[in-house]
Write a protein that holds these residues in place. Structure first.
Motif, PDB file in Angstrom:
ATOM      1  N   ILE A 280       0.860  -1.197   0.000  1.00 14.88           N
ATOM      2  CA  ILE A 280       0.000   0.000   0.000  1.00 14.88           C
ATOM      3  C   ILE A 280       0.892   1.241   0.000  1.00 14.88           C
ATOM      4  N   GLY A 281       0.570   2.193  -0.831  1.00 20.75           N
ATOM      5  CA  GLY A 281       1.308   3.451  -0.874  1.00 20.75           C
ATOM      6  C   GLY A 281       0.370   4.632  -0.705  1.00 20.75           C
ATOM      7  N   LEU A 282       0.945   5.819  -0.736  1.00 20.53           N
ATOM      8  CA  LEU A 282       0.150   7.039  -0.505  1.00 20.53           C
ATOM      9  C   LEU A 282       0.454   8.070  -1.584  1.00 20.53           C
ATOM     10  N   ILE A 283      -0.562   8.642  -2.160  1.00 22.42           N
ATOM     11  CA  ILE A 283      -0.388   9.847  -2.985  1.00 22.42           C
ATOM     12  C   ILE A 283      -1.028  10.999  -2.213  1.00 22.42           C
ATOM     13  N   ARG A 284      -0.205  11.966  -1.871  1.00 21.99           N
ATOM     14  CA  ARG A 284      -0.673  13.075  -1.033  1.00 21.99           C
ATOM     15  C   ARG A 284      -0.707  14.366  -1.852  1.00 21.99           C
ATOM     16  N   PRO A 285      -1.893  14.838  -2.231  1.00 21.48           N
ATOM     17  CA  PRO A 285      -1.953  16.129  -2.918  1.00 21.48           C
ATOM     18  C   PRO A 285      -1.449  17.239  -1.986  1.00 21.48           C
ATOM     19  N   ILE A 286      -0.533  18.051  -2.470  1.00 21.43           N
ATOM     20  CA  ILE A 286      -0.059  19.222  -1.704  1.00 21.43           C
ATOM     21  C   ILE A 286      -0.824  20.455  -2.176  1.00 21.43           C
ATOM     22  N   THR A 287      -1.091  20.519  -3.485  1.00 18.62           N
ATOM     23  CA  THR A 287      -2.047  21.518  -3.970  1.00 18.62           C
ATOM     24  C   THR A 287      -3.369  20.793  -4.204  1.00 18.62           C
ATOM     25  N   LEU A 288      -4.430  21.337  -3.608  1.00 18.30           N
ATOM     26  CA  LEU A 288      -5.762  20.722  -3.787  1.00 18.30           C
ATOM     27  C   LEU A 288      -6.418  21.291  -5.040  1.00 18.30           C
TER      28      LEU A 288
END
Lengths: 363, 246
Positions: A280-288
């Motif tokens: 399992i990995g994570l994609i984290r938006p920094i700009t929404l």
């Protein structure tokens, strides 16, 4: 206040100090929990550096003081929490129309209405869709740590000046009141920023200037809207930011931002530690806004499984659906109303979904 | 022959959109004359309102920034704090200042911001078509008080100068009218004094100007001026309401 050195700071204080280091000379605000430590910090610090602090009579007044300071050429900011941000939307819409820079910090709390003062992410729609009336967008930066809150506050002032547009920082009660080690950035002159040739200084040795949003002629108004639209396209092209975490081998991508992303990281590490076959990995938006749609479209080539986690009943998940355009399988887990689940709680929900998907993949 | 009357340099050479008999054109001209006479054209920054006078920027040739409806004094506060050496004034109507913008106006006044407010009181919402204003008189018929304003339903008209006079911040508050040549001269003198207060950084100044709106009052220009003198000025007494020596 010394910079460059690591110090332990509250999120709100770090945002305030970063703003000052970014050259912000004006802060106008109105008390609302859970962000009061920011105006309190600014009321103490700004006079020390020759800046201006006013506790305004309302959110409406404070955002319009920001408008006035901005059109006079200063770097200006305000902050609030969800109900107060609703009140500021009038001014934000005007500044978007007038193309005036400003930085607005929203330390979100549970809603709707007065809601509560616990951390939440339920203002995503409002933040990413313009928020006020009219056809406009504002860049929305979503920090996930005190350091990133400081860094993005710093960046927000540059983005605001570069694009002549209000910029929002979307945090939550957790991030605002968290204490973490932080290094406050130090400002170097950004030569790339355009000269402020629109500001009002009195029409000395030049024609009078006018900054307005009223355009009665519909054709002119349409042209202005398309001009703004082209600017928003440039922002989408140049300013989309996200972070990938443990995505190299991921069979499932968690999509989460801000505090929710912090919890998601904990949950992912926990599950990977418990079972070394977990991918399992994570994609984290920094700009929404702009939303990192491309990162998701790239990810769907490798993994068709997405787990969206928000401290809301499901808002960003709509952008995930829009980005994937029907591809992939999207599962949503949300906790609205100010509830902040622990990594263990989130891991349970994540694991259930992951193992079910894995079984169906094997079939 | 000697030229004794001409267009002020600070007034653009265009025709105004204002209705015949409207007071805005007179007040614009007075401001432009003073900007010329006091040598302030290149220092002035004006915040026009939402309303008929939003188009003031087409006429008065100085830097201007629009404000959302009612927020002019908040915008002016932001401008003035950043640019303390510029002349910063808002130009606001009665709906703008005394209804939707009451909080901003009273608090800017109370903080003693070094700004000037030109407050045009014509007892109606002009641009939107003659609705009742916070300064409409008891019995006055408007499009939203078709049977006349009553104390029971809408409360009495708000006297802005008297209200502000209770605050510690304002330094100079005067009510004048542009209903007669003498009134026009007094109005010019009052605006001049208000600008002088600001230049000396002596606090908040406001000039309330009773001004005709013949279109929405459904009167001709002469009857409008007579109504100001005979009816309006009874509710809104003319004169200096507060003056702190600067």
């Amino acid at each position: 206040m010394t910079t460059k050195t690591k110090q332990l700071m509250y999120g709100t204080h770090a945002a305030g100090e970063a703003a000052i280091q970014a050259g912000c000379t004006c802060y106008f605000g109105y008390p609302i929990t859970p962000q009061n430590e920011l105006p309190e910090y600014m009321s103490r610090r700004l006079p020390e550096v020759g800046g201006i602090f006013i506790q305004a009579e309302s959110e409406l007044a404070s955002i319009n003081m920001v408008l006035g300071a901005s059109v006079a050429g200063a770097r200006a900011m305000t902050s609030s929490s969800s109900p107060g941000i609703s009140l500021k939307q009038e001014g934000i819409s005007f500044m978007a129309g007038m193309e005036l820079p400003a930085v607005i910090v929203n330390i979100m709390r549970g809603g709707p209405g007065l809601g509560n003062i616990a951390p939440a992410q339920s203002d995503y729609f409002q933040a990413t869709r313009g928020g006020g009336h009219g056809d406009y967008r504002t860049p929305v930066l979503a920090p996930a740590s005190v350091q990133e809150l400081a860094d993005l506050t710093f960046l927000a002032f540059d983005l605001a000046d570069q694009y002549r547009n209000p910029v929002l920082i979307l945090g939550d009660g957790m991030l605002g009141q968290l204490m973490e080690p932080v290094v406050i950035p130090v400002r170097k002159k950004n030569e790339a920023l355009p000269e402020k040739d629109y500001i009002l200084t009195g029409a000395k040795d030049r024609p009078a200037r006018l900054v307005k949003s009223l355009i009665l002629d519909v054709k002119e108004m349409e042209d202005h809207n398309w001009k703004l639209h082209r600017k928003y396209q440039r922002i989408e092209q140049n300013e989309t930011r996200w972070e990938s975490y443990r995505m190299e081998d991921a069979e499932m991508a968690v999509i989460a931002y801000g505090t929710a992303a912090r919890i998601a990281r904990g949950a992912i590490n926990r599950l990977r530690k418990e079972d070394e076959n977990v991918r399992i990995g994570l994609i984290r938006p920094i700009t929404l806004w702009p939303f990192p749609a491309k990162a998701l479209r790239d990810a769907v080539k490798k993994t068709g499984d997405f787990f969206v986690f928000e401290l809301s009943a499901g808002q960003m998940v709509e952008d995930v659906r829009l980005a994937l355009e029907g591809r992939g399988k999207i599962h949503f887990y949300g906790r609205p109303g100010g509830v902040v689940p622990t990594p263990a709680e989130l891991a349970r929900s994540m694991a259930r979904h992951y193992y079910q998907s894995k079984r169906s993949r094997k079939k | 022959m000697k030229k004794v009357y001409s267009r002020p340099k600070s007034l653009r050479n265009v025709s105004m959109h204002y209705c015949p008999g409207c007071g805005h054109s007179i007040i614009h001209r007075l401001i432009a004359e003073l900007l010329d006479e006091m040598n302030l054209q290149d220092q002035a920054i004006c915040v026009p309102p939402a309303g008929c006078a939003v188009l003031a920027y087409n006429y008065i040739d100085i830097d201007m920034v629009e404000a959302p409806h009612g927020r002019a004094t908040a915008v002016a506060t932001g401008v003035k704090r950043v640019r303390p050496d510029n002349l910063v004034f808002s130009y606001q109507g009665d709906g703008d200042l005394a209804a939707i913008g009451t909080a901003e106006a009273l608090h800017a006044a109370n903080r003693g911001e070094h700004i000037t407010v030109i407050f045009v009181n014509n007892a109606v919402y002009g641009m939107t078509g003659g609705q009742m204003a916070p300064t409409s008189l008891i019995g006055q018929k408007t499009t939203t008080s078709p049977h006349g304003r009553t104390v029971a339903n809408e409360g009495p008209p708000i006297r802005v100068c008297e209200l502000m006079a209770q605050l510690g911040g304002p330094s100079y508050l005067e009510r004048v009218s542009v209903s007669s040549p003498a009134g026009v001269r007094k109005t010019k003198a009052a605006i001049k004094k208000a600008f002088e207060y600001q230049i000396k950084k002596s606090g908040f100044s406001l000039v309330e100007i009773l001004s005709p709106c013949p279109t929405n009052w459904k009167m001709d220009a002469m009857a409008s001026c007579a109504w100001i003198d005979e009816v309006m000025a009874k509710e809104f007494p003319l004169g200096v309401i507060k003056e702190v020596q600067c």
